[in-house]
Motif scaffolding. Structure first.
Motif, PDB file in Angstrom:
ATOM      1  N   PHE A  16     -27.527  10.437  59.345  1.00  0.00           N
ATOM      2  CA  PHE A  16     -27.963   9.583  60.450  1.00  0.00           C
ATOM      3  C   PHE A  16     -28.899  10.342  61.383  1.00  0.00           C
ATOM      4  O   PHE A  16     -28.861  11.568  61.469  1.00  0.00           O
ATOM      5  CB  PHE A  16     -26.763   9.030  61.229  1.00  0.00           C
ATOM      6  CG  PHE A  16     -25.951  10.066  61.967  1.00  0.00           C
ATOM      7  CD1 PHE A  16     -26.242  10.395  63.285  1.00  0.00           C
ATOM      8  CD2 PHE A  16     -24.883  10.701  61.349  1.00  0.00           C
ATOM      9  CE1 PHE A  16     -25.494  11.343  63.971  1.00  0.00           C
ATOM     10  CE2 PHE A  16     -24.126  11.649  62.025  1.00  0.00           C
ATOM     11  CZ  PHE A  16     -24.432  11.971  63.339  1.00  0.00           C
ATOM     12  N   HIS A  19     -32.736   8.311  67.262  1.00  0.00           N
ATOM     13  CA  HIS A  19     -34.075   8.395  67.830  1.00  0.00           C
ATOM     14  C   HIS A  19     -33.955   7.847  69.244  1.00  0.00           C
ATOM     15  O   HIS A  19     -33.346   6.805  69.449  1.00  0.00           O
ATOM     16  CB  HIS A  19     -35.057   7.501  67.070  1.00  0.00           C
ATOM     17  CG  HIS A  19     -35.024   7.688  65.590  1.00  0.00           C
ATOM     18  ND1 HIS A  19     -35.965   8.424  64.925  1.00  0.00           N
ATOM     19  CD2 HIS A  19     -34.171   7.225  64.639  1.00  0.00           C
ATOM     20  CE1 HIS A  19     -35.705   8.396  63.626  1.00  0.00           C
ATOM     21  NE2 HIS A  19     -34.615   7.683  63.427  1.00  0.00           N
ATOM     22  N   GLU A  54     -29.616  14.595  64.603  1.00  0.00           N
ATOM     23  CA  GLU A  54     -29.346  14.199  63.225  1.00  0.00           C
ATOM     24  C   GLU A  54     -27.976  14.709  62.813  1.00  0.00           C
ATOM     25  O   GLU A  54     -27.429  15.603  63.454  1.00  0.00           O
ATOM     26  CB  GLU A  54     -30.410  14.741  62.268  1.00  0.00           C
ATOM     27  CG  GLU A  54     -30.359  16.247  62.106  1.00  0.00           C
ATOM     28  CD  GLU A  54     -31.367  16.788  61.096  1.00  0.00           C
ATOM     29  OE1 GLU A  54     -32.070  16.000  60.442  1.00  0.00           O
ATOM     30  OE2 GLU A  54     -31.425  18.027  60.968  1.00  0.00           O
ATOM     31  N   ASP A  72     -24.571   4.720  68.560  1.00  0.00           N
ATOM     32  CA  ASP A  72     -25.751   3.916  68.878  1.00  0.00           C
ATOM     33  C   ASP A  72     -25.881   3.685  70.391  1.00  0.00           C
ATOM     34  O   ASP A  72     -26.986   3.565  70.911  1.00  0.00           O
ATOM     35  CB  ASP A  72     -25.689   2.584  68.135  1.00  0.00           C
ATOM     36  CG  ASP A  72     -26.999   1.813  68.186  1.00  0.00           C
ATOM     37  OD1 ASP A  72     -28.074   2.447  68.194  1.00  0.00           O
ATOM     38  OD2 ASP A  72     -26.959   0.572  68.210  1.00  0.00           O
ATOM     39  N   GLN A  82     -33.167   3.908  68.525  1.00  0.00           N
ATOM     40  CA  GLN A  82     -32.840   3.469  67.175  1.00  0.00           C
ATOM     41  C   GLN A  82     -31.897   4.465  66.534  1.00  0.00           C
ATOM     42  O   GLN A  82     -32.048   5.676  66.724  1.00  0.00           O
ATOM     43  CB  GLN A  82     -34.118   3.356  66.345  1.00  0.00           C
ATOM     44  CG  GLN A  82     -33.891   2.849  64.944  1.00  0.00           C
ATOM     45  CD  GLN A  82     -35.191   2.763  64.143  1.00  0.00           C
ATOM     46  OE1 GLN A  82     -36.173   3.415  64.475  1.00  0.00           O
ATOM     47  NE2 GLN A  82     -35.186   1.974  63.094  1.00  0.00           N
ATOM     48  N   THR A  84     -30.763   5.359  62.750  1.00  0.00           N
ATOM     49  CA  THR A  84     -30.985   5.091  61.334  1.00  0.00           C
ATOM     50  C   THR A  84     -29.934   5.831  60.526  1.00  0.00           C
ATOM     51  O   THR A  84     -29.398   6.850  60.967  1.00  0.00           O
ATOM     52  CB  THR A  84     -32.396   5.531  60.885  1.00  0.00           C
ATOM     53  OG1 THR A  84     -32.552   6.929  61.138  1.00  0.00           O
ATOM     54  CG2 THR A  84     -33.467   4.749  61.619  1.00  0.00           C
ATOM     55  N   ARG A  85     -29.654   5.299  59.349  1.00  0.00           N
ATOM     56  CA  ARG A  85     -28.706   5.974  58.464  1.00  0.00           C
ATOM     57  C   ARG A  85     -29.017   5.635  57.019  1.00  0.00           C
ATOM     58  O   ARG A  85     -29.557   4.574  56.725  1.00  0.00           O
ATOM     59  CB  ARG A  85     -27.267   5.612  58.822  1.00  0.00           C
ATOM     60  CG  ARG A  85     -26.942   4.152  58.764  1.00  0.00           C
ATOM     61  CD  ARG A  85     -25.521   3.907  59.248  1.00  0.00           C
ATOM     62  NE  ARG A  85     -25.227   2.491  59.260  1.00  0.00           N
ATOM     63  CZ  ARG A  85     -24.056   1.976  59.564  1.00  0.00           C
ATOM     64  NH1 ARG A  85     -23.049   2.767  59.876  1.00  0.00           N
ATOM     65  NH2 ARG A  85     -23.866   0.679  59.555  1.00  0.00           N
ATOM     66  N   GLU A  86     -28.678   6.592  56.159  1.00  0.00           N
ATOM     67  CA  GLU A  86     -28.861   6.383  54.727  1.00  0.00           C
ATOM     68  C   GLU A  86     -27.663   6.946  53.982  1.00  0.00           C
ATOM     69  O   GLU A  86     -27.069   7.939  54.398  1.00  0.00           O
ATOM     70  CB  GLU A  86     -30.168   6.997  54.232  1.00  0.00           C
ATOM     71  CG  GLU A  86     -30.252   8.494  54.376  1.00  0.00           C
ATOM     72  CD  GLU A  86     -31.610   9.052  53.970  1.00  0.00           C
ATOM     73  OE1 GLU A  86     -31.646   9.826  52.995  1.00  0.00           O
ATOM     74  OE2 GLU A  86     -32.602   8.727  54.631  1.00  0.00           O
TER      75      GLU A  86
END
Length: 101
Positions: A16, A19, A54, A72, A82, A84-86
């Motif tokens: 994650f 930002h 991160e 968040d 923002q 983000t995650r993958e």
């Protein structure tokens, strides 16, 4: 009688990135570590040279959703634009959540 779908409690892992307008210098990494401990999440987080935070987080689906909802929002003085995650592969045998330098 119909069979109810079983909700998986399988562990998952995400990379994650937070930002933001402000995610460094406001205790964001310590906030993230505390929330991880609260939810039983393992992994790590660190500041990046480009003013983001991160990390990797691993845990059960429900715990991860609660964790990411809190991250968040961030701590009181943070502004997360923002998150983000993958998906990543699960890391066996990991314990704890650390702050990396």
């Amino acid at each position: 009688m119909p069979i109810e779908p079983h909700r998986s409690t399988m562990a998952r892992r995400f990379y994650f990135v937070a930002h933001g307008g402000v995610v460094q210098g406001v205790g964001f990494r310590y906030f993230t570590r505390q929330r991880a401990r609260d939810y039983g999440i393992t992994g790590w987080c660190r500041n990046t040279p480009d003013n983001k935070v991160e990390g990797e987080a691993q845990g059960e689906d429900d715990a991860l959703e609660s964790f990411f909802r809190d991250v968040d929002r961030g701590p009181r003085h943070a502004t997360v634009v923002q998150l983000t995650r993958e998906d990543l592969d699960v890391v066996d045998g990991e314990s704890g959540f650390s702050i990396r330098r």
